[in-house]
Design an enzyme around this catalytic site. Structure first.
Site, PDB file in Angstrom:
ATOM      1  N   CYS A 149       0.808  -1.221   0.000  1.00 54.56           N
ATOM      2  CA  CYS A 149       0.000   0.000   0.000  1.00 54.56           C
ATOM      3  C   CYS A 149       0.845   1.278   0.000  1.00 54.56           C
ATOM      4  CB  CYS A 149      -0.959  -0.012   1.182  1.00 54.56           C
ATOM      5  SG  CYS A 149      -0.175  -0.461   2.736  1.00 54.56           S
ATOM      6  N   HIS A 189      -2.588   6.879   3.025  1.00 52.24           N
ATOM      7  CA  HIS A 189      -1.134   7.046   3.110  1.00 52.24           C
ATOM      8  C   HIS A 189      -0.726   8.246   2.247  1.00 52.24           C
ATOM      9  CE1 HIS A 189      -1.047   3.331   5.174  1.00 52.24           C
ATOM     10  NE2 HIS A 189      -0.489   2.544   4.270  1.00 52.24           N
TER      11      HIS A 189
HETATM   12  N1  LIG Z   1      -4.315  -3.185   6.175  1.00 55.35           N
HETATM   13  C1  LIG Z   1      -3.832  -2.742   5.019  1.00 55.35           C
HETATM   14  O1  LIG Z   1      -3.953  -1.554   4.667  1.00 55.35           O
HETATM   15  C2  LIG Z   1      -3.128  -3.679   4.072  1.00 55.35           C
HETATM   16  C3  LIG Z   1      -2.740  -3.187   2.830  1.00 55.35           C
HETATM   17  C4  LIG Z   1      -2.130  -4.048   1.919  1.00 55.35           C
HETATM   18  C5  LIG Z   1      -1.888  -5.357   2.265  1.00 55.35           C
HETATM   19  N2  LIG Z   1      -2.237  -5.831   3.488  1.00 55.35           N
HETATM   20  C6  LIG Z   1      -1.941  -7.232   3.787  1.00 55.35           C
HETATM   21  O2  LIG Z   1      -3.164  -7.985   3.829  1.00 55.35           O
HETATM   22  C7  LIG Z   1      -3.030  -9.048   4.794  1.00 55.35           C
HETATM   23  C8  LIG Z   1      -4.133  -8.930   5.829  1.00 55.35           C
HETATM   24  O3  LIG Z   1      -4.013  -7.676   6.471  1.00 55.35           O
HETATM   25  P1  LIG Z   1      -5.127  -7.144   7.487  1.00 55.35           P
HETATM   26  O4  LIG Z   1      -4.754  -5.752   7.791  1.00 55.35           O
HETATM   27  O5  LIG Z   1      -6.487  -7.437   6.964  1.00 55.35           O
HETATM   28  O6  LIG Z   1      -4.851  -8.105   8.769  1.00 55.35           O
HETATM   29  P2  LIG Z   1      -5.846  -8.499   9.955  1.00 55.35           P
HETATM   30  O7  LIG Z   1      -6.916  -7.497  10.131  1.00 55.35           O
HETATM   31  O8  LIG Z   1      -4.972  -8.818  11.111  1.00 55.35           O
HETATM   32  O9  LIG Z   1      -6.555  -9.875   9.443  1.00 55.35           O
HETATM   33  C9  LIG Z   1      -5.841 -11.052   9.332  1.00 55.35           C
HETATM   34  C10 LIG Z   1      -6.677 -12.168   8.741  1.00 55.35           C
HETATM   35  O10 LIG Z   1      -5.829 -13.330   8.649  1.00 55.35           O
HETATM   36  C11 LIG Z   1      -6.447 -14.409   9.332  1.00 55.35           C
HETATM   37  N3  LIG Z   1      -5.448 -15.265   9.969  1.00 55.35           N
HETATM   38  C12 LIG Z   1      -4.535 -14.920  10.909  1.00 55.35           C
HETATM   39  N4  LIG Z   1      -3.819 -16.006  11.299  1.00 55.35           N
HETATM   40  C13 LIG Z   1      -4.289 -17.055  10.564  1.00 55.35           C
HETATM   41  C14 LIG Z   1      -3.967 -18.446  10.520  1.00 55.35           C
HETATM   42  N5  LIG Z   1      -3.035 -18.967  11.288  1.00 55.35           N
HETATM   43  N6  LIG Z   1      -4.662 -19.227   9.651  1.00 55.35           N
HETATM   44  C15 LIG Z   1      -5.629 -18.702   8.859  1.00 55.35           C
HETATM   45  N7  LIG Z   1      -5.987 -17.389   8.856  1.00 55.35           N
HETATM   46  C16 LIG Z   1      -5.325 -16.576   9.711  1.00 55.35           C
HETATM   47  C17 LIG Z   1      -7.337 -13.764  10.388  1.00 55.35           C
HETATM   48  O11 LIG Z   1      -8.345 -14.685  10.796  1.00 55.35           O
HETATM   49  P3  LIG Z   1      -8.957 -14.656  12.298  1.00 55.35           P
HETATM   50  O12 LIG Z   1      -9.905 -13.499  12.339  1.00 55.35           O
HETATM   51  O13 LIG Z   1      -9.658 -15.969  12.383  1.00 55.35           O
HETATM   52  O14 LIG Z   1      -7.802 -14.510  13.246  1.00 55.35           O
HETATM   53  C18 LIG Z   1      -7.876 -12.579   9.598  1.00 55.35           C
HETATM   54  O15 LIG Z   1      -8.926 -12.994   8.748  1.00 55.35           O
HETATM   55  C19 LIG Z   1      -1.620  -8.932   5.376  1.00 55.35           C
HETATM   56  O16 LIG Z   1      -0.742  -9.779   4.657  1.00 55.35           O
HETATM   57  C20 LIG Z   1      -1.272  -7.478   5.127  1.00 55.35           C
HETATM   58  O17 LIG Z   1       0.109  -7.278   5.054  1.00 55.35           O
HETATM   59  C21 LIG Z   1      -2.876  -5.029   4.411  1.00 55.35           C
END
Ligand SMILES: NC(=O)c1ccc[n+]([C@@H]2O[C@H](COP(=O)([O-])OP(=O)(O)OC[C@H]3O[C@@H](n4cnc5c(N)ncnc54)[C@H](OP(=O)(O)O)[C@@H]3O)[C@@H](O)[C@H]2O)c1
Length: 359
Positions: free
Chosen positions: A158, A251
């Site tokens: 991002c 951002h």
């Molecule tokens: N936030 C942003 O702006 C952004 C931008 C670009 C890319 N990303 C990327 O997108 C991804 C998710 O980011 P996020 O911000 O959405 O994170 P988040 O809110 O922490 O969500 C994480 C997700 O992953 C699941 N998860 C965690 N541990 C797991 C496991 N052991 N097995 C299966 N599922 C699991 C969680 O499920 P539970 O709810 O069951 O724990 C939840 O659905 C990351 O790789 C991040 O780097 C994020």
């Protein structure tokens, strides 16, 4: 169009997953048929496991509430119920690589928000307006994976999604060096103010891994296909600093750039105004009509005022002026969970669909 394609959301309960849930409501090409997350959420209804941690500023759509969440490791079952998946799980990179490859090998295309495969040589990392030609590596990747349909495609981090579009509009002037300092919202780490109280009245001068991504990923996006891999460009040289600031979404980047052939200010503004790509030509459902918007007002763009432009899929630029060390400097903004995450991935999937890669 015959029927809507069935989509699985891996990581559906997280912040990016929640964005997907809202963006896919009544989507013209796709419908959600599976939501999956960790074993902590598996077996529960989406509503019961997410309601207390719903982070969107609009209510949870009705259509998703009664879905029973699956475990992302139920690959055999899920792959039979979907045409492709979006992946946004927060896990160890090696594990994410394995999971994404397993889905691809089950003939399920994976459109990923994760960084795990961004530097796999035959995995395209795409901003649809900028490098749609990188989709042409997909047949080579399928050969390696031994699949007919399955493959992996990723969207970049991002942090780069504001300044890479702006610089891409200027590539004909051959940028030679770029300094980009990013001021990144807390939703970039999946957090809200309630979950990150230490950011109030504060800035945090380090975001692990972010500077490497900001400096390296643009070079793959501006790279080219050679045989069965995407080769990164060697120039421009990019250096960056990434800082977490007390902003919920959006951002901002302060950018300095020098060129081989220095353009005039008017030429730059004209390039911003007229820059468009395949999403605009194909009128994809999630495409912004105006990709880059330039503000004459010196106090813009601001995250709070401008991040939702073009439904969060536009890039906003302001404060273009000459610099004493570089040729020019300016400020850019993009919405990190829309253009920078779920929206960018959705636009990529729409492009894949229209180009026949999801058939
Ligand atoms: N936030 C942003 O702006 C952004 C931008 C670009 C890319 N990303 C990327 O997108 C991804 C998710 O980011 P996020 O911000 O959405 O994170 P988040 O809110 O922490 O969500 C994480 C997700 O992953 C699941 N998860 C965690 N541990 C797991 C496991 N052991 N097995 C299966 N599922 C699991 C969680 O499920 P539970 O709810 O069951 O724990 C939840 O659905 C990351 O790789 C991040 O780097 C994020």
């Amino acid at each position: 169009m015959n029927r809507k394609l069935k989509v699985g959301l891996l990581g559906a309960t997280g912040l990016v997953g929640q964005r997907f849930v809202t963006l896919l409501k009544d989507h013209p090409y796709f419908e959600v048929t599976v939501v999956a997350a960790s074993k902590r959420s598996a077996g529960k209804t989406y509503f019961s496991t997410v309601n207390d941690r719903w982070k969107m500023n609009i209510p949870m759509p009705e259509y998703i509430k009664d879905f029973v969440v699956k475990n992302v490791y139920e690959i055999d079952t899920i792959s039979k119920e979907v045409d492709f998946v979006f992946c946004a799980v927060d896990m160890d990179k090696t594990e994410i690589k394995k999971i994404e490859e397993a889905y691809a090998k089950h003939e399920v295309p994976v459109v990923s928000n994760n960084s795990a495969h961004r530097f796999t040589e035959d995995v395209p990392m795409v901003i649809p307006e900028i490098n749609p030609e990188h989709l042409e590596i997909i047949p080579k990747q399928r050969e390696r994976l031994g699949t007919k349909k399955g493959f992996i495609i990723v969207k970049p981090n991002c942090s780069i999604q504001s300044y890479v579009p702006a610089i891409s509009a200027l590539l004909k002037f051959h940028p030679t060096k770029i300094l980009a300092c990013t001021y990144q919202a807390i939703s970039g780490s999946g957090k809200t103010f309630k979950e990150m109280p230490e950011i109030l009245d504060n800035v945090i001068p380090f975001i692990p891994g972010e500077e490497e991504k900001s400096e390296g990923e643009p070079l793959k996006i501006w790279g080219h296909i050679e045989g069965n891999k995407i080769v990164c460009t060697k120039t421009p040289i990019i250096t960056s600093q990434c800082i977490r600031v007390p902003v919920s979404d959006g951002h901002l980047a302060a950018v300095f750039v020098s060129f081989e052939k220095k353009p005039s200010k008017e030429e730059i503004l004209n390039c911003f105004k007229t820059f468009k790509g395949k999403p605009q030509l194909l009128e994809l459902p999630t495409a912004p009509r105006q990709f880059i918007t330039y503000f004459e007002d010196e106090f813009r763009p601001q995250p709070k005022l401008d991040r939702e432009m073009e439904k969060g899929m536009g890039v906003e630029v302001g404060r273009l002026r000459e610099d004493s060390l570089f040729d020019y400097k300016f400020v850019c903004l993009s919405h990190n969970t829309l253009r920078g995450a779920a929206g960018g991935a959705l636009l990529t999937a729409e492009l894949l669909y229209r180009e026949g890669y999801l058939d």
